[in-house]
Design a protein around this motif. Structure first.
Motif, short mmCIF file in Angstrom:
data_model
loop_
_atom_site.label_atom_id
_atom_site.label_comp_id
_atom_site.label_asym_id
_atom_site.label_seq_id
_atom_site.Cartn_x
_atom_site.Cartn_y
_atom_site.Cartn_z
N ALA A 52 -27.52 6.38 -2.26
CA ALA A 52 -27.59 7.83 -2.05
C ALA A 52 -26.53 8.55 -2.88
CB ALA A 52 -27.40 8.15 -0.57
N LEU A 53 -25.33 7.99 -2.92
CA LEU A 53 -24.26 8.60 -3.72
C LEU A 53 -24.61 8.56 -5.20
CD1 LEU A 53 -21.20 7.19 -1.77
CD2 LEU A 53 -21.76 9.62 -2.03
N GLY A 54 -25.27 7.50 -5.62
CA GLY A 54 -25.72 7.42 -7.01
C GLY A 54 -26.73 8.50 -7.34
N LYS A 55 -27.63 8.78 -6.39
CA LYS A 55 -28.63 9.83 -6.60
C LYS A 55 -27.99 11.21 -6.68
CE LYS A 55 -32.47 7.38 -4.40
NZ LYS A 55 -33.32 7.29 -3.19
N ILE A 95 -17.00 8.36 -7.36
CA ILE A 95 -16.82 7.18 -8.21
C ILE A 95 -15.74 6.23 -7.71
CG2 ILE A 95 -16.07 6.41 -10.51
CD1 ILE A 95 -17.67 8.74 -11.68
N PRO A 96 -14.53 6.73 -7.34
CA PRO A 96 -13.49 5.79 -6.87
C PRO A 96 -13.95 4.94 -5.68
CG PRO A 96 -12.54 7.94 -7.31
CD PRO A 96 -14.01 8.11 -7.40
N GLU A 97 -14.67 5.55 -4.75
CA GLU A 97 -15.13 4.80 -3.58
C GLU A 97 -16.23 3.81 -3.95
OE1 GLU A 97 -13.60 4.85 -0.72
OE2 GLU A 97 -12.22 6.35 -1.52
N LEU A 98 -17.09 4.20 -4.87
CA LEU A 98 -18.14 3.29 -5.32
C LEU A 98 -17.54 2.09 -6.06
CD1 LEU A 98 -20.85 5.84 -6.48
CD2 LEU A 98 -21.09 4.17 -4.63
N VAL A 99 -16.46 2.34 -6.79
CA VAL A 99 -15.77 1.23 -7.48
C VAL A 99 -15.25 0.22 -6.46
CG1 VAL A 99 -13.73 0.64 -8.86
CG2 VAL A 99 -15.20 2.55 -9.55
N LYS A 100 -14.69 0.72 -5.35
CA LYS A 100 -14.21 -0.18 -4.29
C LYS A 100 -15.35 -1.02 -3.73
CE LYS A 100 -10.55 2.98 -2.69
NZ LYS A 100 -10.13 3.84 -1.55
N THR A 101 -16.54 -0.42 -3.69
CA THR A 101 -17.70 -1.10 -3.12
C THR A 101 -18.13 -2.29 -3.98
OG1 THR A 101 -18.40 1.02 -2.18
CG2 THR A 101 -20.05 -0.70 -2.25
N LEU A 102 -17.68 -2.33 -5.23
CA LEU A 102 -18.00 -3.48 -6.09
C LEU A 102 -17.39 -4.77 -5.55
CD1 LEU A 102 -17.53 -1.82 -9.60
CD2 LEU A 102 -19.69 -2.41 -8.48
N LYS A 103 -16.46 -4.62 -4.58
CA LYS A 103 -15.85 -5.80 -3.95
C LYS A 103 -16.43 -6.07 -2.56
CE LYS A 103 -11.47 -5.18 -6.40
NZ LYS A 103 -10.00 -4.95 -6.27
N ASP A 104 -17.52 -5.36 -2.22
CA ASP A 104 -18.15 -5.56 -0.91
C ASP A 104 -18.60 -7.02 -0.77
OD1 ASP A 104 -19.54 -3.60 1.36
OD2 ASP A 104 -20.64 -5.47 1.05
N PRO A 105 -18.46 -7.60 0.42
CA PRO A 105 -18.87 -9.01 0.61
C PRO A 105 -20.37 -9.24 0.45
CG PRO A 105 -18.25 -8.00 2.71
CD PRO A 105 -17.84 -7.05 1.64
N ASP A 106 -21.17 -8.17 0.57
CA ASP A 106 -22.62 -8.33 0.48
C ASP A 106 -23.09 -8.10 -0.96
OD1 ASP A 106 -25.51 -7.10 0.57
OD2 ASP A 106 -25.29 -8.20 2.46
N TYR A 107 -23.83 -9.06 -1.49
CA TYR A 107 -24.30 -9.00 -2.89
C TYR A 107 -25.13 -7.74 -3.16
CZ TYR A 107 -27.37 -10.07 -6.86
OH TYR A 107 -28.07 -10.00 -8.03
N TYR A 108 -26.04 -7.40 -2.24
CA TYR A 108 -26.94 -6.28 -2.46
C TYR A 108 -26.21 -4.94 -2.42
CZ TYR A 108 -30.62 -9.72 -2.01
OH TYR A 108 -31.42 -10.82 -2.20
N VAL A 109 -25.15 -4.87 -1.62
CA VAL A 109 -24.33 -3.66 -1.60
C VAL A 109 -23.62 -3.50 -2.95
CG1 VAL A 109 -22.40 -2.46 -0.49
CG2 VAL A 109 -24.01 -3.77 0.90
N ARG A 110 -23.08 -4.62 -3.45
CA ARG A 110 -22.40 -4.56 -4.76
C ARG A 110 -23.37 -4.13 -5.86
NH1 ARG A 110 -20.55 -9.63 -2.96
NH2 ARG A 110 -21.68 -10.75 -4.59
#
Length: 224
Positions: free
Chosen positions: A196-199, A206-221
């Motif tokens: 949704a944030l991408g849309k 962006i800073p929060e989405l960058v943090k999400t690149l370390k999410d434990p779930d592959y599909y979230v990353r």
């Protein structure tokens, strides 16, 4: 019987207001297919004149007729049917409940939006998710505060749909809550929040989405 059914079908295709009186009479036909076709034909014609009879059909003992009446009222699109459609949210048959919600979506007025928002508190989770999806399709900013509240719904699929709806509406107003949703315990909600944030496409997320690149779930990353 087939002659009466064919006549009703033909009147619906012609679509003239002059047919309404005959179609209203056909709502009381002894044969079920004729009654169903009459309800559908009244919706196709789309005249406010048919509303009182269609509203009465929302209380018909037959669930398919009630569903068809709700669908037809949605096609006509008049605010005068809204309160009766809201009552149908509590119909004992769940397809009737869903169809009533969809009818409000088709009406799409401010009054319809208000009633869809109220449906977020309905005990039936399928009514709640239908209301969320309806507001997503309408795309009104006025629904954002209530969609934010729906992020805390006890059912994950309602929460996920609320996140998706906020992204579809695409307002910057939704960004703070979508950012919070990136930390939701449910991975589906986190994934939907990232999408949704991408849309919405605002640099502020962006800073929060960058943090999400370390999410434990592959599909979230992947969604980030």
């Amino acid at each position: 019987d087939s002659v009466r059914w064919s006549a009703v079908e033909a009147l619906g295709k012609i679509g003239s207001d002059t047919a309404i009186s005959a179609l209203v009479t056909a709502l009381n036909d002894p044969k079920y297919p004729v009654r169903c076709s009459a309800v559908e034909a009244l919706g196709k014609i789309g005249s406010d004149t048919a509303i009182p009879e269609l509203v009465r059909s929302l209380n018909n003992p037959d669930s398919y007729l009630r569903m068809s009446a709700a669908e037809s009222l949605g096609k006509i699109g008049s605010d005068t049917a809204i309160l009766e459609l809201v009552k149908a949210f509590n119909d004992p048959n769940y397809p009737v409940r869903w169809t009533a919600v969809e009818a409000l979506e088709k009406i799409g007025s401010d009054t319809a939006i208000l009633e869809l928002v109220k449906a977020f508190n309905h005990p039936d989770s399928y009514v709640r998710i239908s209301a969320v999806e309806a507001l997503e399709k309408i795309g009104s900013d006025t629904a954002i505060p209530e969609l934010v509240k729906a992020l805390n719904d006890p059912k994950y699929f309602v929460r996920k749909s609320a996140v998706e709806a906020l992204g579809k509406i695409g307002s910057d107003t939704a960004i703070p809550e979508l950012v919070k949703a990136l930390n939701n315990p449910d991975s589906y909600v986190r994934m939907s929040a990232a999408e949704a944030l991408g849309k919405i496409g605002s640099d502020t997320s962006i800073p929060e989405l960058v943090k999400t690149l370390k999410d434990p779930d592959y599909y979230v990353r992947m969604s980030a």
